[in-house]
Design a protein around this motif. Structure first.
Motif, PDB file in Angstrom:
ATOM      1  N   THR A 113     -71.124  99.464  48.355  1.00  0.00           N
ATOM      2  CA  THR A 113     -71.918  99.826  47.182  1.00  0.00           C
ATOM      3  C   THR A 113     -72.481  98.561  46.566  1.00  0.00           C
ATOM      4  N   ALA A 114     -73.333  98.700  45.583  1.00  0.00           N
ATOM      5  CA  ALA A 114     -73.881  97.528  44.902  1.00  0.00           C
ATOM      6  C   ALA A 114     -72.775  96.813  44.124  1.00  0.00           C
ATOM      7  N   PRO A 115     -72.824  95.477  44.040  1.00  0.00           N
ATOM      8  CA  PRO A 115     -71.782  94.744  43.312  1.00  0.00           C
ATOM      9  C   PRO A 115     -71.740  95.150  41.841  1.00  0.00           C
ATOM     10  N   PRO A 116     -70.553  95.209  41.260  1.00  0.00           N
ATOM     11  CA  PRO A 116     -70.446  95.517  39.825  1.00  0.00           C
ATOM     12  C   PRO A 116     -70.962  94.346  38.993  1.00  0.00           C
ATOM     13  N   PRO A 117     -71.231  94.545  37.707  1.00  0.00           N
ATOM     14  CA  PRO A 117     -71.688  93.447  36.857  1.00  0.00           C
ATOM     15  C   PRO A 117     -70.587  92.402  36.680  1.00  0.00           C
ATOM     16  N   MET A 118     -70.987  91.176  36.356  1.00  0.00           N
ATOM     17  CA  MET A 118     -70.021  90.116  36.068  1.00  0.00           C
ATOM     18  C   MET A 118     -69.552  90.289  34.631  1.00  0.00           C
ATOM     19  N   GLY A 119     -68.442  90.967  34.486  1.00  0.00           N
ATOM     20  CA  GLY A 119     -67.947  91.291  33.157  1.00  0.00           C
ATOM     21  C   GLY A 119     -68.599  92.553  32.626  1.00  0.00           C
ATOM     22  N   ARG A 120     -68.106  92.976  31.467  1.00  0.00           N
ATOM     23  CA  ARG A 120     -68.676  94.159  30.809  1.00  0.00           C
ATOM     24  C   ARG A 120     -68.582  93.957  29.293  1.00  0.00           C
ATOM     25  N   PRO A 121     -69.624  93.355  28.703  1.00  0.00           N
ATOM     26  CA  PRO A 121     -69.572  93.017  27.272  1.00  0.00           C
ATOM     27  C   PRO A 121     -69.318  94.217  26.364  1.00  0.00           C
ATOM     28  N   ASP A 122     -69.861  95.395  26.724  1.00  0.00           N
ATOM     29  CA  ASP A 122     -69.683  96.548  25.848  1.00  0.00           C
ATOM     30  C   ASP A 122     -68.238  97.025  25.793  1.00  0.00           C
ATOM     31  N   ALA A 123     -67.424  96.606  26.783  1.00  0.00           N
ATOM     32  CA  ALA A 123     -66.003  96.961  26.788  1.00  0.00           C
ATOM     33  C   ALA A 123     -65.118  95.790  26.357  1.00  0.00           C
ATOM     34  N   GLY A 124     -65.754  94.695  25.924  1.00  0.00           N
ATOM     35  CA  GLY A 124     -64.986  93.543  25.456  1.00  0.00           C
ATOM     36  C   GLY A 124     -64.670  92.532  26.532  1.00  0.00           C
ATOM     37  N   TYR A 125     -65.373  92.568  27.668  1.00  0.00           N
ATOM     38  CA  TYR A 125     -65.090  91.650  28.768  1.00  0.00           C
ATOM     39  C   TYR A 125     -66.345  90.874  29.147  1.00  0.00           C
ATOM     40  N   ALA A 126     -66.880  90.146  28.191  1.00  0.00           N
ATOM     41  CA  ALA A 126     -68.053  89.313  28.438  1.00  0.00           C
ATOM     42  C   ALA A 126     -67.632  87.998  29.100  1.00  0.00           C
ATOM     43  N   ALA A 127     -68.567  87.384  29.829  1.00  0.00           N
ATOM     44  CA  ALA A 127     -68.291  86.095  30.450  1.00  0.00           C
ATOM     45  C   ALA A 127     -68.045  85.045  29.372  1.00  0.00           C
ATOM     46  N   ILE A 128     -66.901  84.381  29.453  1.00  0.00           N
ATOM     47  CA  ILE A 128     -66.509  83.378  28.461  1.00  0.00           C
ATOM     48  C   ILE A 128     -66.863  81.974  28.943  1.00  0.00           C
ATOM     49  N   ALA A 129     -66.617  81.726  30.221  1.00  0.00           N
ATOM     50  CA  ALA A 129     -66.829  80.390  30.783  1.00  0.00           C
ATOM     51  C   ALA A 129     -66.983  80.530  32.284  1.00  0.00           C
ATOM     52  N   ASN A 130     -67.428  79.462  32.917  1.00  0.00           N
ATOM     53  CA  ASN A 130     -67.507  79.436  34.363  1.00  0.00           C
ATOM     54  C   ASN A 130     -66.117  79.212  34.957  1.00  0.00           C
ATOM     55  N   ALA A 131     -65.908  79.746  36.168  1.00  0.00           N
ATOM     56  CA  ALA A 131     -64.688  79.427  36.899  1.00  0.00           C
ATOM     57  C   ALA A 131     -64.679  77.918  37.179  1.00  0.00           C
ATOM     58  N   PRO A 132     -63.531  77.269  37.193  1.00  0.00           N
ATOM     59  CA  PRO A 132     -62.170  77.822  37.225  1.00  0.00           C
ATOM     60  C   PRO A 132     -61.551  78.086  35.854  1.00  0.00           C
ATOM     61  N   GLY A 133     -62.318  77.977  34.778  1.00  0.00           N
ATOM     62  CA  GLY A 133     -61.765  78.197  33.458  1.00  0.00           C
ATOM     63  C   GLY A 133     -61.067  76.961  32.908  1.00  0.00           C
TER      64      GLY A 133
END
Length: 578
Positions: free
Chosen positions: A552-572
């Motif tokens: 299937t198509a890749p999921p989004p990187m994070g999900r801001p509307d659920a409280g999981y927005a991208a905070i920083a680049n890996a490795p953190g």
């Protein structure tokens, strides 16, 4: 007044234990003394054993003198005793020349005698016997002829060839190591393996952070991905990037390249304020919080969970609790060198006992955590022959600075452990074996491995000092109601797991035991299961793909509307904490 005196006494005890720990590498001297007295007293009241040892000593002396006589006349004569398979100290041809052949043969005969002296003594507890044998081996390894200038032909030959330059370079190596030790700096060569630059470089985003974990979601590299995501739970006593080392041997990179959406837990390196974090916090703030995030980002899909070492143990505990409570978010479970039954944990049990745990509790009480160097010291002692003495001989006598590679640099990047958590997992898992025996409590109620009904893939490694493969094999009788695939691979606890498909000289055995079929003994399984050349990753990849659903198509990187927005680049940031 009395309470103050007691507090002062406790503080003095903690200080004494901390100083002692520096000398003993964290090993309780009381535990060592108890073991020695147990052995020595039973030896004193066992005249038959003493007579046998005296006979063996005379026999060893006879063999040695006979060999010395033959070696003087014929330097190429057959040895009277051979080193163990893993002992490479005397492999060089120079050790077969007189007088060094006589020297190393005398040492090996002495080593054999002490092995006989410290084992098989009736009445000595198994734990004390193991400790005395271990201590004897450490003492002999320290005095091995390979460790000294005048008794090591390789060093003498190198000194002649270089005019002593090897000793000069060795002295410089020693001074550099001493400077780094005093400055609490990483070993030489670590600067070539910076996390986020040379290692741990798979692209991704930190999409969740709490006081204990950062959750990394890795960027897809294929146009389509499997529907079911993969969540990796590494051990908290090591940094996660062992599974994302250099690009050529990164498990993360390989999984993403196989079309998987991969999430990785990165544990925080604890500080003094984390002293009261316990095992339940690691389950709740670690695995369960990560599962909440993964299922929010990839909704409607169950998760293929992967646990490495103690991360796998914690994953199994979480899976058992989820099964008990009707939580069906897991689709499968892969356990990489992870134990559930700790009744026979191998040589690591040498550092676990009531006296040892009391000693560790005392030295952790002041700082609130166990220093990484103490855990690293324990692992070095388990293989001191290679990790301490042979290394020092090469670097300080031969003057050959051993180049650091990525796995060695990772191994030197130690982590701390909160006092409460470290005490709990040693006592509840290793010492009391609560999980395997049904006494481990989650939310006040017991959880048992037998409740797990997931397809399971388990990997053990042949030369594992930390999690012996026969102990890991017990998964077959612990988990009920599921097909279990077990693989046994060449290598050790770390190198056997980090086994990319193009790695040379790798082999493994693998078989699936369908649910409901009779149990097979571990050694019988190994004797009957054919050996396959190559990496176990490929077989695991096929197993995982079959459980991961359609593309299937890749999921989004994070999900801001659920409280999981991208905070920083890996490795953190957590993995960079020292």
């Amino acid at each position: 007044m009395g309470g103050a005196v007691l507090d002062g006494d406790d503080a003095l005890d903690r200080l004494a234990h901390t100083v002692l720990a520096r000398v003993t590498k964290g090993l309780s001297p009381a535990a060592a003394q108890l073991a020695w007295h147990d052995w020595a007293f039973h030896l004193a009241i066992s005249p038959g054993k003493r007579r046998r040892l005296l006979h063996e000593a005379w026999d060893a002396q006879r063999r040695f003198l006979n060999y010395a006589w033959r070696a003087a006349a014929n330097p190429g004569c057959t040895n009277c005793v051979e080193p163990l398979e893993q002992d490479r100290r005397f492999a060089d041809e120079a050790w077969q020349k007189w007088p060094f052949n006589v020297i190393h043969q005398g040492f090996l005969l002495q080593q054999d005698w002490w092995q006989s002296a410290t084992t098989g003594l009736r009445g000595v507890s198994r734990h004390h016997e193991d400790l005395v044998t271990f201590a004897g081996r450490q003492w002999l390894d320290m005095w091995s002829p390979s460790n000294f200038f005048w008794t090591n032909p390789e060093v003498l030959q190198k000194t002649v060839e270089t005019g002593g330059a090897n000793l000069r370079q060795g002295a410089q190596n020693w001074l550099d190591d001493l400077r780094r030790l005093l400055a609490d700096a990483p070993p030489a060569g670590s600067e070539d393996f910076i996390v986020g630059k040379e290692v741990g470089v798979s692209p991704g985003k930190v999409i969740y952070r709490n006081r204990l974990i950062e959750l990394i979601q890795y960027a897809p590299t294929t146009p389509e991905v499997h529907a079911a995501p993969v969540l990796i739970v590494p051990s908290w006593i090591m940094k996660y990037y062992i599974l994302d080392l250099s690009p050529h041997n990164s498990m993360v990179r390989w999984l993403v390249g196989q079309g998987h959406t991969v999430f990785m837990i990165s544990w925080k390196n604890p500080d003094p304020e984390d002293r009261d974090l316990g095992l339940e916090d690691y389950r709740r703030l670690g695995i369960m919080a990560a599962l909440d995030a993964v299922t929010a980002i990839v909704p409607g899909q169950k998760v293929n969970a992967v646990g490495y070492c103690l991360g796998g143990t914690l994953l199994a505990i979480a899976a058992a609790a989820m099964a008990r409570d009707g939580d069906t978010r897991l689709h499968s479970m892969s356990l990489l060198a992870a134990e559930m039954d700790f009744r026979e944990p191998g040589e690591l049990s040498l550092f676990i006992g009531e006296s040892q745990l009391a000693f560790l509790d005392s030295i952790m009480a002041d700082k609130g955590y166990l220093d990484g160097w103490q855990m690293a010291g324990a692992f070095q002692l388990l293989n001191s022959q290679d990790l301490i003495w042979s290394r020092q001989m090469k670097e300080y006598l031969l003057g050959e600075r051993q180049g650091l590679f990525d796995l060695m640099a990772w191994n030197a990047d130690t982590t701390r452990m909160p006092a409460r958590m470290h005490s709990e997992y040693l006592r509840r898992l290793y010492l009391d074996n609560d999980f395997a025996e049904g006494r481990y409590l989650v939310d006040g109620r017991p959880v048992v491995p037998g409740d797990i009904r997931l397809p399971v893939f388990t990997i053990g490694t042949v030369r594992d000092h930390v999690a012996p493969w026969k102990t890991i094999y017990k998964v077959h009788r612990l988990i009920g109601g599921a097909d279990i695939t077990f693989a046994l691979t060449s290598g050790g606890h770390n190198a056997g797991v980090v086994s990319p498909p193009d790695h040379p000289r790798r082999s493994f055995q693998i078989a699936t035991r369908p649910h409901g079929t009779p149990h097979t003994d571990a050694q019988e399984w190994r004797d009957k299961t054919p050996v396959r050349q190559g990496s176990w990753w490929l077989a695991w990849g096929e197993w995982l793909a079959a459980l991961s659903g359609a593309q299937t198509a890749p999921p989004p990187m994070g999900r801001p509307d659920a409280g999981y927005a991208a905070i920083a680049n890996a490795p953190g940031s957590y993995v960079l904490e020292r």
